[in-house]
Design a protein around this motif. Structure first.
Motif, PDB file in Angstrom:
ATOM      1  N   PRO A  52       0.834  -1.208   0.000  1.00  0.00           N
ATOM      2  CA  PRO A  52       0.000   0.000   0.000  1.00  0.00           C
ATOM      3  C   PRO A  52       0.867   1.256   0.000  1.00  0.00           C
ATOM      4  CG  PRO A  52       0.027  -1.011   2.192  1.00  0.00           C
ATOM      5  CD  PRO A  52       0.848  -1.892   1.305  1.00  0.00           C
ATOM      6  N   SER A  54       0.251   5.644  -0.294  1.00  0.00           N
ATOM      7  CA  SER A  54      -0.716   6.745  -0.421  1.00  0.00           C
ATOM      8  C   SER A  54      -0.413   7.594  -1.644  1.00  0.00           C
ATOM      9  CB  SER A  54      -0.631   7.635   0.811  1.00  0.00           C
ATOM     10  OG  SER A  54      -0.701   6.863   1.963  1.00  0.00           O
ATOM     11  N   THR A  67       4.973   8.896  -3.211  1.00  0.00           N
ATOM     12  CA  THR A  67       6.314   9.047  -2.638  1.00  0.00           C
ATOM     13  C   THR A  67       6.583   7.803  -1.807  1.00  0.00           C
ATOM     14  OG1 THR A  67       6.033  11.436  -2.606  1.00  0.00           O
ATOM     15  CG2 THR A  67       7.772  10.529  -1.217  1.00  0.00           C
ATOM     16  N   ARG A  69       9.237   5.355   0.462  1.00  0.00           N
ATOM     17  CA  ARG A  69      10.476   5.235   1.224  1.00  0.00           C
ATOM     18  C   ARG A  69      10.928   3.779   1.202  1.00  0.00           C
ATOM     19  NH1 ARG A  69      11.480   6.309   7.566  1.00  0.00           N
ATOM     20  NH2 ARG A  69      13.678   5.865   7.474  1.00  0.00           N
ATOM     21  N   VAL A  71      12.180   0.660   2.511  1.00  0.00           N
ATOM     22  CA  VAL A  71      12.420   0.015   3.803  1.00  0.00           C
ATOM     23  C   VAL A  71      12.597  -1.493   3.669  1.00  0.00           C
ATOM     24  CG1 VAL A  71      11.198   1.763   5.185  1.00  0.00           C
ATOM     25  CG2 VAL A  71       9.948  -0.211   4.326  1.00  0.00           C
ATOM     26  N   GLY A  72      12.093  -2.068   2.584  1.00  0.00           N
ATOM     27  CA  GLY A  72      12.167  -3.524   2.410  1.00  0.00           C
ATOM     28  C   GLY A  72      12.120  -3.869   0.935  1.00  0.00           C
ATOM     29  N   VAL A  74       9.843  -4.723  -1.452  1.00  0.00           N
ATOM     30  CA  VAL A  74       8.959  -4.134  -2.470  1.00  0.00           C
ATOM     31  C   VAL A  74       9.193  -2.627  -2.610  1.00  0.00           C
ATOM     32  CG1 VAL A  74       6.570  -3.873  -3.236  1.00  0.00           C
ATOM     33  CG2 VAL A  74       7.240  -5.909  -1.949  1.00  0.00           C
ATOM     34  N   SER A  75       9.275  -1.953  -1.457  1.00  0.00           N
ATOM     35  CA  SER A  75       9.471  -0.493  -1.538  1.00  0.00           C
ATOM     36  C   SER A  75      10.824  -0.183  -2.185  1.00  0.00           C
ATOM     37  CB  SER A  75       9.352   0.140  -0.158  1.00  0.00           C
ATOM     38  OG  SER A  75      10.166  -0.516   0.777  1.00  0.00           O
ATOM     39  N   GLU A 227      -1.538   2.540   9.928  1.00  0.00           N
ATOM     40  CA  GLU A 227      -0.998   1.610   8.936  1.00  0.00           C
ATOM     41  C   GLU A 227      -0.913   0.207   9.524  1.00  0.00           C
ATOM     42  OE1 GLU A 227       2.684   2.730   7.252  1.00  0.00           O
ATOM     43  OE2 GLU A 227       1.895   4.585   6.397  1.00  0.00           O
ATOM     44  N   ARG A 228      -1.355  -0.736   8.754  1.00  0.00           N
ATOM     45  CA  ARG A 228      -1.139  -2.146   9.080  1.00  0.00           C
ATOM     46  C   ARG A 228      -0.761  -2.817   7.770  1.00  0.00           C
ATOM     47  NH1 ARG A 228      -1.014  -0.422  13.325  1.00  0.00           N
ATOM     48  NH2 ARG A 228      -1.914  -1.101  15.293  1.00  0.00           N
ATOM     49  N   ASN A 229      -0.149  -3.982   7.894  1.00  0.00           N
ATOM     50  CA  ASN A 229       0.181  -4.691   6.655  1.00  0.00           C
ATOM     51  C   ASN A 229      -1.092  -5.017   5.897  1.00  0.00           C
ATOM     52  OD1 ASN A 229       2.932  -4.681   6.912  1.00  0.00           O
ATOM     53  ND2 ASN A 229       2.928  -6.511   8.215  1.00  0.00           N
TER      54      ASN A 229
ATOM     55  N   PRO B 127       8.558   1.058  12.021  1.00  0.00           N
ATOM     56  CA  PRO B 127       8.819   0.072  13.056  1.00  0.00           C
ATOM     57  C   PRO B 127       9.916  -0.896  12.635  1.00  0.00           C
ATOM     58  CG  PRO B 127       6.557  -0.097  12.213  1.00  0.00           C
ATOM     59  CD  PRO B 127       7.210   1.047  11.529  1.00  0.00           C
TER      60      PRO B 127
HETATM   61  C1  LIG Z   1      -2.476   2.812   4.055  1.00  0.00           C
HETATM   62  C2  LIG Z   1      -0.989   2.832   3.923  1.00  0.00           C
HETATM   63  C3  LIG Z   1      -0.379   3.881   3.248  1.00  0.00           C
HETATM   64  C4  LIG Z   1       1.011   3.908   3.096  1.00  0.00           C
HETATM   65  N1  LIG Z   1       1.567   4.945   2.410  1.00  0.00           N
HETATM   66  C5  LIG Z   1       2.909   4.951   2.204  1.00  0.00           C
HETATM   67  C6  LIG Z   1       3.530   5.989   1.449  1.00  0.00           C
HETATM   68  O1  LIG Z   1       2.885   6.918   0.957  1.00  0.00           O
HETATM   69  N2  LIG Z   1       4.853   5.936   1.274  1.00  0.00           N
HETATM   70  C7  LIG Z   1       5.621   4.918   1.800  1.00  0.00           C
HETATM   71  O2  LIG Z   1       6.840   4.902   1.584  1.00  0.00           O
HETATM   72  N3  LIG Z   1       5.075   3.955   2.543  1.00  0.00           N
HETATM   73  C8  LIG Z   1       3.744   3.927   2.754  1.00  0.00           C
HETATM   74  N4  LIG Z   1       3.184   2.903   3.478  1.00  0.00           N
HETATM   75  C9  LIG Z   1       4.068   1.892   4.087  1.00  0.00           C
HETATM   76  C10 LIG Z   1       4.454   0.856   3.055  1.00  0.00           C
HETATM   77  O3  LIG Z   1       3.309   0.158   2.646  1.00  0.00           O
HETATM   78  C11 LIG Z   1       5.476  -0.093   3.695  1.00  0.00           C
HETATM   79  O4  LIG Z   1       6.687   0.583   3.845  1.00  0.00           O
HETATM   80  C12 LIG Z   1       5.678  -1.310   2.826  1.00  0.00           C
HETATM   81  O5  LIG Z   1       4.568  -2.151   2.982  1.00  0.00           O
HETATM   82  C13 LIG Z   1       6.926  -2.065   3.180  1.00  0.00           C
HETATM   83  O6  LIG Z   1       7.024  -3.166   2.304  1.00  0.00           O
HETATM   84  P1  LIG Z   1       8.418  -3.768   1.861  1.00  0.00           P
HETATM   85  O7  LIG Z   1       8.193  -5.060   1.161  1.00  0.00           O
HETATM   86  O8  LIG Z   1       9.230  -2.762   1.144  1.00  0.00           O
HETATM   87  O9  LIG Z   1       9.129  -4.014   3.236  1.00  0.00           O
HETATM   88  P2  LIG Z   1       8.998  -5.255   4.203  1.00  0.00           P
HETATM   89  O10 LIG Z   1      10.107  -6.184   3.876  1.00  0.00           O
HETATM   90  O11 LIG Z   1       7.604  -5.769   4.231  1.00  0.00           O
HETATM   91  O12 LIG Z   1       9.279  -4.501   5.573  1.00  0.00           O
HETATM   92  C14 LIG Z   1      10.459  -3.741   5.804  1.00  0.00           C
HETATM   93  C15 LIG Z   1      10.287  -2.918   7.067  1.00  0.00           C
HETATM   94  O13 LIG Z   1       9.152  -2.072   6.984  1.00  0.00           O
HETATM   95  C16 LIG Z   1       8.252  -2.337   8.024  1.00  0.00           C
HETATM   96  N5  LIG Z   1       6.898  -2.317   7.465  1.00  0.00           N
HETATM   97  C17 LIG Z   1       6.309  -3.221   6.660  1.00  0.00           C
HETATM   98  N6  LIG Z   1       5.050  -2.854   6.359  1.00  0.00           N
HETATM   99  C18 LIG Z   1       4.828  -1.692   6.999  1.00  0.00           C
HETATM  100  C19 LIG Z   1       3.723  -0.821   7.100  1.00  0.00           C
HETATM  101  N7  LIG Z   1       2.559  -1.061   6.513  1.00  0.00           N
HETATM  102  N8  LIG Z   1       3.883   0.293   7.817  1.00  0.00           N
HETATM  103  C20 LIG Z   1       5.039   0.564   8.435  1.00  0.00           C
HETATM  104  N9  LIG Z   1       6.106  -0.233   8.366  1.00  0.00           N
HETATM  105  C21 LIG Z   1       6.011  -1.345   7.677  1.00  0.00           C
HETATM  106  C22 LIG Z   1       8.587  -3.693   8.537  1.00  0.00           C
HETATM  107  O14 LIG Z   1       8.265  -3.816   9.911  1.00  0.00           O
HETATM  108  C23 LIG Z   1      10.066  -3.738   8.313  1.00  0.00           C
HETATM  109  O15 LIG Z   1      10.756  -3.092   9.341  1.00  0.00           O
HETATM  110  C24 LIG Z   1       1.811   2.872   3.649  1.00  0.00           C
HETATM  111  C25 LIG Z   1       1.203   1.833   4.349  1.00  0.00           C
HETATM  112  C26 LIG Z   1      -0.178   1.799   4.491  1.00  0.00           C
HETATM  113  C27 LIG Z   1      -0.815   0.671   5.223  1.00  0.00           C
END
Ligand SMILES: Cc1cc2nc3c(=O)[nH]c(=O)nc-3n(C[C@H](O)[C@H](O)[C@H](O)COP(=O)(O)OP(=O)(O)OC[C@H]3O[C@@H](n4cnc5c(N)ncnc54)[C@H](O)[C@@H]3O)c2cc1C
Ligand code: FES
Lengths: 268, 136
Positions: A52, A54, A67, A69, A71-72, A74-75, A227-229, B127
């Motif tokens: 997800p 925004s 936009t 960030r 962090v993992g 997919v992003s 936010e939740r997964n 987180p």
């Molecule tokens: C409604 C909604 C809107 C969002 N909007 C944005 C946005 O505009 N821009 C943006 O960069 N990100 C946004 N996010 C967060 C984004 O979805 C997560 O960063 C992403 O799911 C991480 O996936 P990954 O496979 O890259 O990382 P993963 O390998 O799944 O996780 C890497 C790290 O990110 C953390 N993480 C995973 N999922 C989330 C989450 N949902 N929220 C917070 N931390 C998470 C994990 O705990 C771990 O530390 C949003 C999330 C939600 C639920």
């Protein structure tokens, strides 16, 4: 609402910070429906996965701006896309920042880190219609000066009122240092007639909401984005459940009166 | 307010240094003050900035009455400056005033403690993340 991903092409890409990128996407053929500020899309990085994200700007036509960030997995894959790259898009999903509730009231837009991205379309909307609202305040906190998003847009936001603060100043930083709640002292608002829109990590939103309530802002007029997964984003799989809420459907934007008791519970 | 005097401090003024005797305090009316700490090898590191309406300095209230941080004006500052010994004397005479003053100062100390604890949680990171590396 689109249930299967539609193909979008990256038509513009901009590095916001060392780990955050803004992507502008254009539909290859069919487009998803228009988004409201605060809503999100499920963005699919081909072969990696779907997350997800925004909308961070609402433009005319069928273009989408996000936009992201890194962090993992997919992003990171999304941030690594170049112009011409392909993304799958589903959406729009979720509740919006209901700016109509703020008509005639002072507005506090309070962001922590990447939380400024979902709030930017709301700021745009308020600036486009300034007479509908009271005083606008944009307050943003980030870890370091290098993590601040949209620095070139702050001058336009400063005209009403905008302030930023960082946790860890770098050499040469002459701005404010401390948590985002410390900026509330400088903001211009009448607590009893204020609607606050808050987005950032949960700890930040909790600390901010408590400070606002202490100053006299009504809990139901403090909107937070939770936010939740997410997996399906259509209210079916249950991945995004928080107590009685399915956040892909009932959120991400909810009133703090509803969120507070749920955030206080350690695990649901 | 009879104990206060108005002061105007240009930007860049060192108001007090770590370890010095804490014999005064200020209520900032306008401008910003940075609180810093000296770190060997890194020089002065700003830990917080405070602005209009804030209390600057609480170390005067209890022993050892020494500043535990240093303070420098960021821009021109206007403030009310209070002499701590005179305020102490007045509070000893008027205990009700003393209690309300201590309550206000304790609230400030509480605010700063809460803010510091929240910052220790790495407030703006997602987180589980440990700082962030460059986008590959
Ligand atoms: C409604 C909604 C809107 C969002 N909007 C944005 C946005 O505009 N821009 C943006 O960069 N990100 C946004 N996010 C967060 C984004 O979805 C997560 O960063 C992403 O799911 C991480 O996936 P990954 O496979 O890259 O990382 P993963 O390998 O799944 O996780 C890497 C790290 O990110 C953390 N993480 C995973 N999922 C989330 C989450 N949902 N929220 C917070 N931390 C998470 C994990 O705990 C771990 O530390 C949003 C999330 C939600 C639920
Ligand atoms: S993500 Fe499946 S129910 Fe919300």
């Amino acid at each position: 609402m689109t249930l299967t991903p539609l193909s979008y092409r990256v038509v513009d890409r901009r590095d916001e910070t060392h780990d955050t990128v803004t992507l502008v996407l254009e539909p290859a053929a069919n487009a998803v429906k228009p988004f409201a500020p605060g809503q999100f899309a499920m963005l699919y990085a081909f072969g990696v996965g779907e997350i997800p994200v925004s909308v961070s700007r609402i433009a005319d036509g069928h273009r989408l701006t996000h936009t992201v960030r890194a962090v993992g997995a997919v992003s990171r894959a999304l941030c690594g896309l170049r112009t011409g790259g392909w993304v799958g898009v589903r959406g729009p999903f979720g509740t919006a920042w209901d700016s109509a509730a703020a008509h005639g009231n002072d507005l506090l837009v309070i962001a922590g880190g990447i939380g400024l991205a979902p709030l930017r379309p709301l700021v745009d909307a308020v600036l486009a219609e300034p007479h509908a609202f009271g005083r606008l305040n944009v307050l943003a906190g980030s870890r370091t000066p290098a993590d601040l998003l949209y620095q070139d847009e702050f001058p336009a936001w400063e005209k009403p009122f905008a302030a930023v603060t960082v946790d860890r100043p770098a050499n040469g930083w002459t701005g404010r240092v401390g948590v985002v709640t410390t900026l509330l002292r400088e903001a211009r608002f009448t607590p009893s007639d204020t609607v606050a829109f808050v987005c950032g990590p949960e700890v930040m939103m909790r600390a901010t909401a408590r400070a606002l309530i202490h100053q006299g802002v009504r809990p139901d007029l403090i909107r937070v984005s939770l936010e939740r997964n997410m997996r399906c984003a259509t209210g079916h799989c249950g991945h995004c459940q928080l107590g009685p809420l399915l956040l892909c459907r009932d959120g991400p934007v909810v009133g703090y009166d509803q969120a507070e008791p749920l955030l206080a519970v350690r695990e649901l | 307010m009879a104990l206060a005097r108005e002061v105007a401090l240009p930007g860049g003024t060192r108001i007090f240094e770590e370890g010095e005797k804490a014999d005064r305090f200020w209520i900032i009316r306008s401008g910003t003050v940075a609180l810093d700490v000296h770190m060997p090898g890194r020089g002065r590191v700003v830990v917080e900035t405070i602005g209009a309406g804030s209390l600057l300095g609480w170390s005067w209230l209890c022993p050892p009455r020494q500043w535990h941080l240093a303070a420098e004006t960021r821009d021109p500052v206007r403030a009310w400056e209070f002499d701590a010994a005179a305020v102490h004397d007045l509070c000893a005479e008027d205990t009700a005033l003393g209690l309300s003053l201590v309550t206000v100062v304790a609230e400030t100390i509480g605010d700063r403690l809460r803010a510091t604890r929240t910052r220790l949680l790495d407030l703006y990171g997602p987180p589980g993340s440990q700082g962030s590396g460059p986008v590959p």
